[in-house]
Scaffold this active site. Structure first.
Site, mmCIF file in Angstrom:
data_model
loop_
_atom_site.group_PDB
_atom_site.id
_atom_site.type_symbol
_atom_site.label_atom_id
_atom_site.label_comp_id
_atom_site.label_asym_id
_atom_site.label_seq_id
_atom_site.Cartn_x
_atom_site.Cartn_y
_atom_site.Cartn_z
ATOM 1 C CG ASP A 276 -26.319 21.299 75.847
ATOM 2 O OD1 ASP A 276 -26.506 20.947 77.016
ATOM 3 O OD2 ASP A 276 -27.200 21.796 75.115
HETATM 4 N N1 URA Z 1 -29.006 26.169 76.313
HETATM 5 C C1 URA Z 1 -28.746 25.048 75.615
HETATM 6 O O1 URA Z 1 -29.564 24.567 74.866
HETATM 7 N N2 URA Z 1 -27.545 24.476 75.794
HETATM 8 C C2 URA Z 1 -26.612 24.975 76.590
HETATM 9 O O2 URA Z 1 -25.531 24.401 76.704
HETATM 10 C C3 URA Z 1 -26.883 26.155 77.315
HETATM 11 C C4 URA Z 1 -28.101 26.726 77.156
#
Ligand code: URA
Length: 237
Positions: free
Chosen positions: A100
């Site tokens: 993310d």
């Molecule tokens: N889990 C999440 O919530 N976000 C990420 O970017 C990777 C794993």
């Protein structure tokens, strides 16, 4: 091989390679070479100091900072590919899985589609390790809940290992290892057990650890032993 052709292996067009030669950016055995037509061994050519990969696959780790998106292009935000030096950016390289925008840490980029596919697939057991800082005190109850496979609204997570590193009244720190990567998965798992995340960093993909020498925003190509270990893990050796 002609020098302009050898230099173009860095991901340049033939005319860009000729311009790079004219600009003195291309060296053969450490000496600036200006004759685009000279015959050379491509292994002795460097463009901007780097060896053009002779049709070889490229493997790069990036220490992704917050605010950067895991994509090859984006209209609004800087991407992990934008963090690569120019010659590498020109290869058709893409990220293995996603983080993310607010999540930091290890992103692997490669031109090797088969390895990328296997590293993402739960079948090949390349666990992803995340360091999570969350609200509240984590206990053995959460360790057991993660290990048994958390039931979320639209799927049941595969069993995940949770290792508590610090458990305080207000905040805790833990490493969690997942064998899959569903959308917002770690955030959703912590929220589901009543410990919303404060920060999340990916530290490892299978055998590949984030290099502690890499500052956020920096990248480096993988060493041969790192590539070999990933291939071994995915049975591509
Ligand atoms: N889990 C999440 O919530 N976000 C990420 O970017 C990777 C794993």
């Amino acid at each position: 091989m002609r020098l302009d052709k050898a230099a173009a292996l860095a991901g340049l067009t033939r005319s860009e390679a000729r311009k790079a030669i004219a600009a003195g950016r291309v060296r053969v055995d450490g000496q600036i070479a200006r004759d685009a037509g000279m015959q050379v061994d491509p292994a002795r050519v460097r463009v901007d100091g780097a060896q053009p990969a002779e049709a070889g696959e490229l493997y790069v780790m990036v220490h992704k900072p917050a605010g950067v998106v895991t994509a090859t292009e984006d209209r609004r935000f800087q991407t992990v590919v934008d963090l690569l030096p120019e010659p590498l950016r020109r290869r058709s390289i893409g990220p293995v899985g996603r983080l993310d925008r607010d999540v930091t840490g290890l992103v692997l980029l490669t031109t090797d589609g088969q390895l990328a596919h296997r590293l993402i697939s739960p079948r090949w057991k390349a666990g992803k390790v995340y360091r999570a800082r969350c609200e509240g005190r984590l206990t053995d109850g959460e360790v057991a809940a993660f290990a048994s496979g958390l039931v979320l609204s639209d799927f049941t997570a595969r069993p995940a290992a949770l290792e508590i590193l610090e458990a305080g009244e207000a905040e805790s720190l833990a490493d969690v290892t997942l064998s899959e990567g569903k959308f917002h998965q770690v955030k959703r798992m912590f929220a589901a057990v009543g410990h919303p995340l404060i920060a999340l960093e990916r530290r490892r993909i299978g055998s590949l650890a984030l290099d502690p020498a890499l500052q956020p925003g920096e990248c480096r190509e993988l060493r041969e032993d790192e590539v070999a270990a990933l291939k071994r893990l995915c049975e591509l050796d």
